[in-house]
Motif scaffolding. Structure first.
Motif, PDB file in Angstrom:
ATOM      1  N   LYS A   1      66.740 -97.928 -20.363  1.00 15.34           N
ATOM      2  CA  LYS A   1      66.112 -98.900 -19.461  1.00 15.34           C
ATOM      3  C   LYS A   1      65.800 -98.339 -18.085  1.00 15.34           C
ATOM      4  CE  LYS A   1      66.317-102.103 -22.528  1.00 15.34           C
ATOM      5  NZ  LYS A   1      65.159-102.357 -23.337  1.00 15.34           N
ATOM      6  N   ILE A   2      66.677 -97.520 -17.550  1.00 15.43           N
ATOM      7  CA  ILE A   2      66.498 -97.026 -16.195  1.00 15.43           C
ATOM      8  C   ILE A   2      65.889 -95.616 -16.180  1.00 15.43           C
ATOM      9  CG2 ILE A   2      67.702 -96.389 -14.055  1.00 15.43           C
ATOM     10  CD1 ILE A   2      69.617 -98.744 -14.736  1.00 15.43           C
ATOM     11  N   GLU A   3      66.454 -94.714 -16.961  1.00 10.90           N
ATOM     12  CA  GLU A   3      65.951 -93.340 -16.993  1.00 10.90           C
ATOM     13  C   GLU A   3      64.742 -93.174 -17.915  1.00 10.90           C
ATOM     14  OE1 GLU A   3      67.170 -90.548 -15.336  1.00 10.90           O
ATOM     15  OE2 GLU A   3      68.512 -91.866 -14.219  1.00 10.90           O
ATOM     16  N   LYS A   4      64.483 -94.166 -18.753  1.00 10.53           N
ATOM     17  CA  LYS A   4      63.366 -94.141 -19.705  1.00 10.53           C
ATOM     18  C   LYS A   4      63.437 -92.957 -20.664  1.00 10.53           C
ATOM     19  CE  LYS A   4      61.468 -97.692 -17.718  1.00 10.53           C
ATOM     20  NZ  LYS A   4      61.808 -98.990 -18.162  1.00 10.53           N
ATOM     21  N   ARG A   5      64.642 -92.635 -21.100  1.00  8.80           N
ATOM     22  CA  ARG A   5      64.850 -91.572 -22.085  1.00  8.80           C
ATOM     23  C   ARG A   5      65.409 -92.196 -23.353  1.00  8.80           C
ATOM     24  NH1 ARG A   5      67.567 -86.434 -19.423  1.00  8.80           N
ATOM     25  NH2 ARG A   5      66.723 -85.542 -21.294  1.00  8.80           N
ATOM     26  N   LYS A   6      65.182 -91.554 -24.479  1.00  9.21           N
ATOM     27  CA  LYS A   6      65.644 -92.100 -25.751  1.00  9.21           C
ATOM     28  C   LYS A   6      67.066 -91.675 -26.091  1.00  9.21           C
ATOM     29  CE  LYS A   6      61.919 -93.303 -28.658  1.00  9.21           C
ATOM     30  NZ  LYS A   6      61.458 -93.227 -30.008  1.00  9.21           N
ATOM     31  N   VAL A   7      67.526 -90.583 -25.527  1.00  7.85           N
ATOM     32  CA  VAL A   7      68.827 -90.042 -25.898  1.00  7.85           C
ATOM     33  C   VAL A   7      69.749 -89.978 -24.686  1.00  7.85           C
ATOM     34  CG1 VAL A   7      67.964 -88.718 -27.851  1.00  7.85           C
ATOM     35  CG2 VAL A   7      68.008 -87.680 -25.591  1.00  7.85           C
ATOM     36  N   ALA A   8      71.034 -89.942 -25.004  1.00  5.77           N
ATOM     37  CA  ALA A   8      72.063 -89.794 -23.971  1.00  5.77           C
ATOM     38  C   ALA A   8      73.115 -88.828 -24.509  1.00  5.77           C
ATOM     39  CB  ALA A   8      72.707 -91.139 -23.655  1.00  5.77           C
ATOM     40  N   PRO A   9      73.729 -88.052 -23.643  1.00  2.00           N
ATOM     41  CA  PRO A   9      74.791 -87.152 -24.114  1.00  2.00           C
ATOM     42  C   PRO A   9      76.030 -87.960 -24.502  1.00  2.00           C
ATOM     43  CG  PRO A   9      74.608 -87.031 -21.742  1.00  2.00           C
ATOM     44  CD  PRO A   9      73.492 -87.918 -22.218  1.00  2.00           C
ATOM     45  N   MET A  10      76.456 -87.826 -25.741  1.00  2.00           N
ATOM     46  CA  MET A  10      77.568 -88.636 -26.230  1.00  2.00           C
ATOM     47  C   MET A  10      78.917 -87.936 -26.156  1.00  2.00           C
ATOM     48  SD  MET A  10      76.509 -91.524 -26.853  1.00  2.00           S
ATOM     49  CE  MET A  10      74.900 -92.178 -26.644  1.00  2.00           C
ATOM     50  N   VAL A  11      78.941 -86.615 -26.227  1.00  2.00           N
ATOM     51  CA  VAL A  11      80.218 -85.898 -26.206  1.00  2.00           C
ATOM     52  C   VAL A  11      80.993 -86.165 -24.914  1.00  2.00           C
ATOM     53  CG1 VAL A  11      81.308 -83.608 -26.222  1.00  2.00           C
ATOM     54  CG2 VAL A  11      79.533 -84.163 -27.895  1.00  2.00           C
ATOM     55  N   PRO A  12      80.358 -86.157 -23.740  1.00  2.00           N
ATOM     56  CA  PRO A  12      81.136 -86.470 -22.532  1.00  2.00           C
ATOM     57  C   PRO A  12      81.762 -87.867 -22.575  1.00  2.00           C
ATOM     58  CG  PRO A  12      79.023 -85.519 -21.926  1.00  2.00           C
ATOM     59  CD  PRO A  12      78.979 -85.754 -23.398  1.00  2.00           C
ATOM     60  N   LEU A  13      81.039 -88.818 -23.132  1.00  2.00           N
ATOM     61  CA  LEU A  13      81.579 -90.183 -23.223  1.00  2.00           C
ATOM     62  C   LEU A  13      82.728 -90.267 -24.224  1.00  2.00           C
ATOM     63  CD1 LEU A  13      78.160 -92.012 -23.091  1.00  2.00           C
ATOM     64  CD2 LEU A  13      79.835 -91.811 -21.262  1.00  2.00           C
ATOM     65  N   MET A  14      82.615 -89.523 -25.316  1.00  2.00           N
ATOM     66  CA  MET A  14      83.721 -89.494 -26.272  1.00  2.00           C
ATOM     67  C   MET A  14      84.944 -88.824 -25.654  1.00  2.00           C
ATOM     68  SD  MET A  14      82.125 -88.836 -30.045  1.00  2.00           S
ATOM     69  CE  MET A  14      80.680 -87.859 -29.716  1.00  2.00           C
TER      70      MET A  14
ATOM     71  N   ILE B   1      96.065 -78.632 -24.732  1.00  2.00           N
ATOM     72  CA  ILE B   1      95.316 -77.774 -23.807  1.00  2.00           C
ATOM     73  C   ILE B   1      94.035 -77.266 -24.461  1.00  2.00           C
ATOM     74  CG2 ILE B   1      95.367 -75.561 -22.573  1.00  2.00           C
ATOM     75  CD1 ILE B   1      98.389 -76.112 -22.104  1.00  2.00           C
ATOM     76  N   VAL B   2      94.145 -76.831 -25.716  1.00  2.00           N
ATOM     77  CA  VAL B   2      92.961 -76.357 -26.452  1.00  2.00           C
ATOM     78  C   VAL B   2      91.933 -77.471 -26.559  1.00  2.00           C
ATOM     79  CG1 VAL B   2      92.152 -75.702 -28.766  1.00  2.00           C
ATOM     80  CG2 VAL B   2      94.089 -74.511 -27.735  1.00  2.00           C
ATOM     81  N   PHE B   3      92.392 -78.675 -26.906  1.00  2.00           N
ATOM     82  CA  PHE B   3      91.456 -79.783 -27.041  1.00  2.00           C
ATOM     83  C   PHE B   3      90.729 -80.053 -25.731  1.00  2.00           C
ATOM     84  CE2 PHE B   3      90.191 -84.200 -26.776  1.00  2.00           C
ATOM     85  CZ  PHE B   3      89.424 -84.318 -27.928  1.00  2.00           C
ATOM     86  N   TYR B   4      91.463 -80.110 -24.636  1.00  2.00           N
ATOM     87  CA  TYR B   4      90.850 -80.451 -23.354  1.00  2.00           C
ATOM     88  C   TYR B   4      89.928 -79.350 -22.825  1.00  2.00           C
ATOM     89  CZ  TYR B   4      93.010 -84.936 -22.611  1.00  2.00           C
ATOM     90  OH  TYR B   4      93.341 -86.262 -22.711  1.00  2.00           O
ATOM     91  N   ILE B   5      90.313 -78.102 -22.973  1.00  2.00           N
ATOM     92  CA  ILE B   5      89.462 -77.007 -22.487  1.00  2.00           C
ATOM     93  C   ILE B   5      88.155 -76.959 -23.263  1.00  2.00           C
ATOM     94  CG2 ILE B   5      89.239 -74.481 -22.388  1.00  2.00           C
ATOM     95  CD1 ILE B   5      92.213 -74.423 -21.559  1.00  2.00           C
ATOM     96  N   PHE B   6      88.240 -77.000 -24.587  1.00  2.00           N
ATOM     97  CA  PHE B   6      87.017 -76.954 -25.387  1.00  2.00           C
ATOM     98  C   PHE B   6      86.177 -78.211 -25.171  1.00  2.00           C
ATOM     99  CE2 PHE B   6      89.011 -73.455 -27.583  1.00  2.00           C
ATOM    100  CZ  PHE B   6      87.936 -72.663 -27.940  1.00  2.00           C
ATOM    101  N   SER B   7      86.820 -79.341 -25.000  1.00  2.00           N
ATOM    102  CA  SER B   7      86.081 -80.583 -24.773  1.00  2.00           C
ATOM    103  C   SER B   7      85.314 -80.541 -23.456  1.00  2.00           C
ATOM    104  CB  SER B   7      87.027 -81.783 -24.796  1.00  2.00           C
ATOM    105  OG  SER B   7      87.530 -81.986 -26.092  1.00  2.00           O
ATOM    106  N   LEU B   8      85.891 -79.916 -22.456  1.00  2.00           N
ATOM    107  CA  LEU B   8      85.176 -79.765 -21.180  1.00  2.00           C
ATOM    108  C   LEU B   8      83.918 -78.923 -21.355  1.00  2.00           C
ATOM    109  CD1 LEU B   8      88.109 -79.296 -18.646  1.00  2.00           C
ATOM    110  CD2 LEU B   8      86.444 -81.153 -18.685  1.00  2.00           C
ATOM    111  N   PHE B   9      84.034 -77.811 -22.068  1.00  2.00           N
ATOM    112  CA  PHE B   9      82.865 -76.967 -22.317  1.00  2.00           C
ATOM    113  C   PHE B   9      81.809 -77.700 -23.134  1.00  2.00           C
ATOM    114  CE2 PHE B   9      85.760 -73.315 -21.489  1.00  2.00           C
ATOM    115  CZ  PHE B   9      85.021 -72.744 -20.452  1.00  2.00           C
ATOM    116  N   LEU B  10      82.257 -78.391 -24.180  1.00  2.00           N
ATOM    117  CA  LEU B  10      81.315 -79.122 -25.034  1.00  2.00           C
ATOM    118  C   LEU B  10      80.648 -80.259 -24.263  1.00  2.00           C
ATOM    119  CD1 LEU B  10      83.375 -79.236 -28.341  1.00  2.00           C
ATOM    120  CD2 LEU B  10      81.266 -77.957 -27.941  1.00  2.00           C
TER     121      LEU B  10
END
Length: 145
Positions: free
Chosen positions: A112-125, A4-13
């Motif tokens: 390629k599409i958004e023409k940005r250099k960075v992407a948020p990685m924590v949600p994907l992890m 539960i702790v992992f999932y709650i904090f991961s949602l916020f992060l």
């Protein structure tokens, strides 16, 4: 409580990384402390998980020293250490494969599409952790070390 702790904090992060490209240190520190405490009380933290977290840190320190132009944030590395602590050694290998695939597609889309250099990685992890846990729960991935 460990899960539960992992999932709650991961949602916020995940939310803060997605919205602001920021992984707050106070959330990471609180999450790590709570994971360690609940993990020890529930016997879900093993010495191999702690060693894995330090190996992840050492790996990224070496990679960042060798390639100074690497585009990866410190928050992503800290979160990956917590994922290693949470998942353990046996599931972390599958996590790396899934998160690598998801992050590759996300970076391609953002560049390629958004023409940005960075992407948020924590949600994907975080999504990768969820997928790994589903695969383990339904006995699709059963490798044990």
């Amino acid at each position: 409580m460990f899960t539960i702790v992992f999932y709650i904090f991961s949602l916020f992060l995940s939310y803060t990384d997605f919205k602001k490209f920021l992984v707050p240190n106070n959330l990471i520190m609180t999450m790590s402390l709570m994971l360690l405490v609940f993990g020890f009380f529930e016997s879900k933290i093993y010495i191999s998980s702690i060693i894995l977290a330090f190996v992840i840190l050492l790996f990224f320190i070496i990679v960042m020293l060798l390639n100074r132009q690497l585009i990866i944030g410190g928050g992503d590395i800290k979160y990956m250490m917590l994922v290693g602590l949470y998942l353990g050694v046996s599931s972390f290998a599958l996590f790396l494969i899934i998160t690598g695939i998801l992050q590759t597609f996300a970076l391609l889309y953002m560049q390629k599409i958004e023409k940005r250099k960075v992407a948020p990685m924590v949600p994907l992890m975080f999504i990768s952790v969820f997928i790994v846990e589903l695969l383990v729960k339904f006995d699709i991935y059963t490798v044990k070390f």
